[in-house]
Write a protein that holds these residues in place. Structure first.
Motif, PDB file in Angstrom:
ATOM      1  N   ASP A  77      41.113  32.781  37.946  1.00 28.80           N
ATOM      2  CA  ASP A  77      41.983  32.335  36.859  1.00 28.80           C
ATOM      3  C   ASP A  77      42.380  33.480  35.925  1.00 28.80           C
ATOM      4  OD1 ASP A  77      43.458  30.638  35.284  1.00 28.80           O
ATOM      5  OD2 ASP A  77      41.747  29.914  34.112  1.00 28.80           O
ATOM      6  N   TYR A  78      43.138  34.440  36.466  1.00 27.64           N
ATOM      7  CA  TYR A  78      43.644  35.542  35.653  1.00 27.64           C
ATOM      8  C   TYR A  78      44.751  35.014  34.744  1.00 27.64           C
ATOM      9  CZ  TYR A  78      45.291  40.246  34.467  1.00 27.64           C
ATOM     10  OH  TYR A  78      45.640  41.398  33.801  1.00 27.64           O
ATOM     11  N   ASP A  79      44.528  35.080  33.443  1.00 26.47           N
ATOM     12  CA  ASP A  79      45.507  34.625  32.453  1.00 26.47           C
ATOM     13  C   ASP A  79      46.295  35.836  31.966  1.00 26.47           C
ATOM     14  OD1 ASP A  79      46.892  33.784  30.174  1.00 26.47           O
ATOM     15  OD2 ASP A  79      45.319  32.371  29.586  1.00 26.47           O
ATOM     16  N   THR A 115      42.977  37.543  30.054  1.00 27.05           N
ATOM     17  CA  THR A 115      41.585  37.160  30.224  1.00 27.05           C
ATOM     18  C   THR A 115      41.348  36.731  31.668  1.00 27.05           C
ATOM     19  OG1 THR A 115      41.968  34.840  29.641  1.00 27.05           O
ATOM     20  CG2 THR A 115      41.394  36.350  27.843  1.00 27.05           C
ATOM     21  N   ILE A 151      38.344  34.226  33.965  1.00 30.99           N
ATOM     22  CA  ILE A 151      37.229  33.306  33.819  1.00 30.99           C
ATOM     23  C   ILE A 151      36.090  33.753  34.717  1.00 30.99           C
ATOM     24  CG2 ILE A 151      38.069  31.710  35.591  1.00 30.99           C
ATOM     25  CD1 ILE A 151      36.940  29.435  33.806  1.00 30.99           C
ATOM     26  N   CYS A 152      34.892  33.768  34.175  1.00 34.70           N
ATOM     27  CA  CYS A 152      33.691  34.154  34.909  1.00 34.70           C
ATOM     28  C   CYS A 152      32.927  32.884  35.275  1.00 34.70           C
ATOM     29  CB  CYS A 152      32.803  35.060  34.053  1.00 34.70           C
ATOM     30  SG  CYS A 152      33.569  36.623  33.620  1.00 34.70           S
ATOM     31  N   ASN A 185      30.553  28.416  32.710  1.00 36.41           N
ATOM     32  CA  ASN A 185      31.665  29.351  32.815  1.00 36.41           C
ATOM     33  C   ASN A 185      32.102  29.850  31.435  1.00 36.41           C
ATOM     34  OD1 ASN A 185      31.560  28.653  35.513  1.00 36.41           O
ATOM     35  ND2 ASN A 185      33.342  27.312  35.434  1.00 36.41           N
ATOM     36  N   ARG A 204      35.175  32.798  29.437  1.00 36.37           N
ATOM     37  CA  ARG A 204      36.307  33.722  29.584  1.00 36.37           C
ATOM     38  C   ARG A 204      35.966  35.086  28.988  1.00 36.37           C
ATOM     39  NH1 ARG A 204      41.097  32.253  31.496  1.00 36.37           N
ATOM     40  NH2 ARG A 204      41.388  30.028  31.944  1.00 36.37           N
ATOM     41  N   LYS A 255      37.856  38.903  27.918  1.00 34.49           N
ATOM     42  CA  LYS A 255      39.088  39.668  27.733  1.00 34.49           C
ATOM     43  C   LYS A 255      39.056  40.919  28.607  1.00 34.49           C
ATOM     44  CE  LYS A 255      39.972  38.238  22.952  1.00 34.49           C
ATOM     45  NZ  LYS A 255      40.160  38.717  21.549  1.00 34.49           N
TER      46      LYS A 255
END
Length: 238
Positions: free
Chosen positions: A195-197, A202, A204-205, A216, A218, A220
């Motif tokens: 989920d690369y924003d 950011t 998500i890990c 989970n 996020r 930066k």
């Protein structure tokens, strides 16, 4: 693999003994003892276990042939790691290893060659390499252990290939939910990244373990010091 003949002689067994031990035919062992033999991973594992060595150790000795002369291999030292071509599609990668106790100092010293070269080393056999920087990391907890084949249990050792941060978006898009190592805020984490924003910059890990303590979160991009995609793992305990 000429090393098999040497290991047999040390153990004082013949080809028939070895064939029976790993469940193959005598002819198969004769083929396996030839240079550049293509041994299936399943049988390679059985052989390594029988002789009480690692698969990487089998290949590390394969650079010397039956007469003691070196094979025509290529070795490259770059940023602390060494790559040896064993055969077509097989490379022995020897890399610096970061143990969990060294996470904090590594996050501050990773750019210093003297520090990296002083780290202990571990080897992996991989099917392809590229121009990059490789490191190994010990996994510090069970956040990536859900009992599946994808699990990376506590105390496992993973091989990581450095991905430059300006290439991170493309890497994640090409490798969704990739298992990765992040050097982040003075620590090292093993997580699934997705989920690369692009707008908020950011990622998500995620953890494989669904326990509440491994929820989970996020991160930066600008706060990530280094990012490694995981190429392989060695499980060091049962």
């Amino acid at each position: 693999m000429f090393i098999l003949k040497q290991l047999r002689r040390k153990k004082n067994i013949n080809q028939t003994d070895l064939a029976k031990a790993i469940g193959v035919s005598l002819r198969t062992i004769q083929i396996y003892e030839k240079k550049d033999a293509n041994i299936p991973r399943k049988n390679l594992t059985k052989i390594a276990q029988y002789f009480d060595v690692s698969i990487a150790e089998l290949y590390s000795h394969e650079s010397v042939n039956e007469t003691g002369a070196a094979y025509d291999t290529t070795s490259k030292l770059e940023k602390g790691h060494t790559i040896i071509k064993l055969a077509p599609g097989k490379y022995l990668v020897s890399v610096p290893l970061v143990m969990t106790e060294q996470y904090g100092i590594f996050s501050k010293q990773y750019a210093k060659k003297g520090f990296v070269h002083a780290l202990p080393r571990i080897s992996f056999v991989v099917d392809r390499v590229s121009v990059s920087h490789y490191m190994a990391f010990e996994v510090s907890n069970n956040s990536m252990d859900n009992g599946s084949l994808k699990s990376i249990p506590f105390k496992s050792i993973v091989l990581g290939k450095l991905i430059l941060l300006d290439k991170l978006q493309g890497h994640i898009q090409s490798n969704p939910d990739c298992a990765s190592i992040l050097v982040y805020k003075g620590n090292v984490m093993c997580k699934v990244i997705g989920d690369y924003d692009k707008r908020n910059k950011t990622v998500i890990c995620k953890s494989l373990n669904d326990s509440p303590e491994y929820s989970n979160f996020r991160v930066k991009i600008e706060e990530i010091e280094q990012f490694y995609t995981i190429l392989g793992k060695q499980i060091t305990h049962v």
